[in-house]
Structures are given as C-alpha cells and as structure tokens.
Design a protein around this motif. Structure first.
Motif, PDB file in Angstrom:
ATOM      1  N   SER A 293      -1.732  76.520  13.244  1.00  0.00           N
ATOM      2  CA  SER A 293      -2.459  76.076  14.421  1.00  0.00           C
ATOM      3  C   SER A 293      -2.334  74.575  14.566  1.00  0.00           C
ATOM      4  N   TRP A 294      -2.599  74.106  15.752  1.00  0.00           N
ATOM      5  CA  TRP A 294      -2.515  72.684  16.007  1.00  0.00           C
ATOM      6  C   TRP A 294      -3.701  71.986  15.363  1.00  0.00           C
ATOM      7  N   PRO A 295      -3.473  70.812  14.758  1.00  0.00           N
ATOM      8  CA  PRO A 295      -4.591  70.123  14.120  1.00  0.00           C
ATOM      9  C   PRO A 295      -5.698  69.788  15.118  1.00  0.00           C
TER      10      PRO A 295
ATOM     11  N   THR B 227       4.081  58.091   9.227  1.00  0.00           N
ATOM     12  CA  THR B 227       4.960  59.184   8.812  1.00  0.00           C
ATOM     13  C   THR B 227       4.739  59.516   7.344  1.00  0.00           C
ATOM     14  N   HIS B 228       4.671  58.486   6.522  1.00  0.00           N
ATOM     15  CA  HIS B 228       4.449  58.697   5.091  1.00  0.00           C
ATOM     16  C   HIS B 228       3.033  59.202   4.815  1.00  0.00           C
ATOM     17  N   GLU B 229       2.053  58.665   5.510  1.00  0.00           N
ATOM     18  CA  GLU B 229       0.664  59.106   5.310  1.00  0.00           C
ATOM     19  C   GLU B 229       0.486  60.571   5.693  1.00  0.00           C
ATOM     20  N   PHE B 230       1.021  60.967   6.854  1.00  0.00           N
ATOM     21  CA  PHE B 230       0.898  62.361   7.276  1.00  0.00           C
ATOM     22  C   PHE B 230       1.658  63.284   6.330  1.00  0.00           C
ATOM     23  N   ALA B 231       2.807  62.842   5.837  1.00  0.00           N
ATOM     24  CA  ALA B 231       3.579  63.660   4.896  1.00  0.00           C
ATOM     25  C   ALA B 231       2.838  63.818   3.573  1.00  0.00           C
ATOM     26  N   ASP B 232       2.215  62.734   3.111  1.00  0.00           N
ATOM     27  CA  ASP B 232       1.521  62.777   1.824  1.00  0.00           C
ATOM     28  C   ASP B 232       0.150  63.436   1.904  1.00  0.00           C
ATOM     29  N   GLN B 233      -0.588  63.171   2.977  1.00  0.00           N
ATOM     30  CA  GLN B 233      -1.986  63.598   3.063  1.00  0.00           C
ATOM     31  C   GLN B 233      -2.231  64.761   4.019  1.00  0.00           C
ATOM     32  N   GLY B 234      -1.252  65.081   4.867  1.00  0.00           N
ATOM     33  CA  GLY B 234      -1.461  66.078   5.909  1.00  0.00           C
ATOM     34  C   GLY B 234      -2.261  65.467   7.050  1.00  0.00           C
ATOM     35  N   TYR B 235      -2.385  66.196   8.141  1.00  0.00           N
ATOM     36  CA  TYR B 235      -3.108  65.667   9.304  1.00  0.00           C
ATOM     37  C   TYR B 235      -4.572  65.397   8.971  1.00  0.00           C
ATOM     38  N   ALA B 236      -5.225  66.358   8.343  1.00  0.00           N
ATOM     39  CA  ALA B 236      -6.656  66.225   8.062  1.00  0.00           C
ATOM     40  C   ALA B 236      -6.945  65.118   7.053  1.00  0.00           C
TER      41      ALA B 236
ATOM     42  N   GLU C  62      -4.436  61.800  16.907  1.00  0.00           N
ATOM     43  CA  GLU C  62      -3.605  62.891  17.429  1.00  0.00           C
ATOM     44  C   GLU C  62      -2.369  62.361  18.151  1.00  0.00           C
ATOM     45  N   GLY C  63      -2.535  61.309  18.943  1.00  0.00           N
ATOM     46  CA  GLY C  63      -1.405  60.706  19.635  1.00  0.00           C
ATOM     47  C   GLY C  63      -0.387  60.128  18.663  1.00  0.00           C
ATOM     48  N   LEU C  64      -0.877  59.512  17.600  1.00  0.00           N
ATOM     49  CA  LEU C  64       0.011  58.974  16.573  1.00  0.00           C
ATOM     50  C   LEU C  64       0.748  60.105  15.880  1.00  0.00           C
ATOM     51  N   TYR C  65       0.047  61.174  15.567  1.00  0.00           N
ATOM     52  CA  TYR C  65       0.658  62.340  14.920  1.00  0.00           C
ATOM     53  C   TYR C  65       1.756  62.944  15.806  1.00  0.00           C
ATOM     54  N   LEU C  66       1.461  63.085  17.081  1.00  0.00           N
ATOM     55  CA  LEU C  66       2.461  63.620  18.011  1.00  0.00           C
ATOM     56  C   LEU C  66       3.690  62.721  18.072  1.00  0.00           C
ATOM     57  N   THR C  67       3.477  61.425  18.075  1.00  0.00           N
ATOM     58  CA  THR C  67       4.594  60.482  18.096  1.00  0.00           C
ATOM     59  C   THR C  67       5.452  60.640  16.851  1.00  0.00           C
ATOM     60  N   VAL C  68       4.821  60.797  15.709  1.00  0.00           N
ATOM     61  CA  VAL C  68       5.558  60.999  14.462  1.00  0.00           C
ATOM     62  C   VAL C  68       6.368  62.294  14.537  1.00  0.00           C
TER      63      VAL C  68
END
Length: 97
Positions: free
Chosen positions: A94-96, A25-34, A60-66
């Motif tokens: 768009s979807w990552p 959650t923190h990584e995606f918030a700080d760095q974005g999906y890419a 992608e599955g982890l991102y969706l879970t978050v």
C-alpha cells in the motif's frame, strides 16, 4: 587589528535540491518511509526542514521525488538505494500514509 570580510554564502537551489534528494534516498532506503524523518534528513544536509517543505511540500512529496528518479544531470544517484526503496514499497502493498 584587521577585520576579515565575511564571504557571502552562495545560494545554489539545484545543488541544495540534489543534496536533499541524495540524503533522502539513503534515509528512505535505510529506514523505510515510516522510519525516515524529515528533520534527520535536514540535519544531514546544509539546509533546514523548512527548505525541504519548500522544495517538496513535505515528506510524501520528497518520497515521490526519490521514487521518480533523477530529473537532472546534476543529481548524483545511487541506483542501489533507489532499488531498495522500491522493493520495500512494493512489499508493503500500500502507499505510505
């Protein structure tokens, strides 16, 4: 000379999964999906990249879970981080991939 018996490591799948989600959650918030990297998420948890793929099927599955939010009471969530992820995702249009 005495030998100390090694304490066996206790496996707790729910705790491991919750920890991965929290760090992700923190990584995606700080760095974005890419910008977020599965190996970096694994390094910040007490698990391996292989276990992340086992639990979530991949990035992608982890991102969706978050994005889905908490599903159990054991997960500790930062609603601010989840909101940041959602705002970034909706801005990209768009979807990552």
């Amino acid at each position: 000379m005495t030998s100390e018996a090694a304490t066996p490591r206790v496996r707790d799948a729910e705790r491991t999964r919750a920890e991965i989600i929290e760090v992700a959650t923190h990584e995606f918030a700080d760095q974005g999906y890419a910008g977020a990297r599965v190996d970096e998420i694994a390094a910040k948890t007490r698990t391996t990249k292989r276990m992340i793929y086992y639990y979530f099927g991949g990035k992608e599955g982890l991102y969706l879970t978050v994005l889905e939010g908490p599903t159990g009471t054991s997960a500790r969530w930062s609603s601010n981080s989840t909101s940041t992820i959602w705002r970034r995702w909706t801005r990209c249009g768009s979807w990552p991939s």
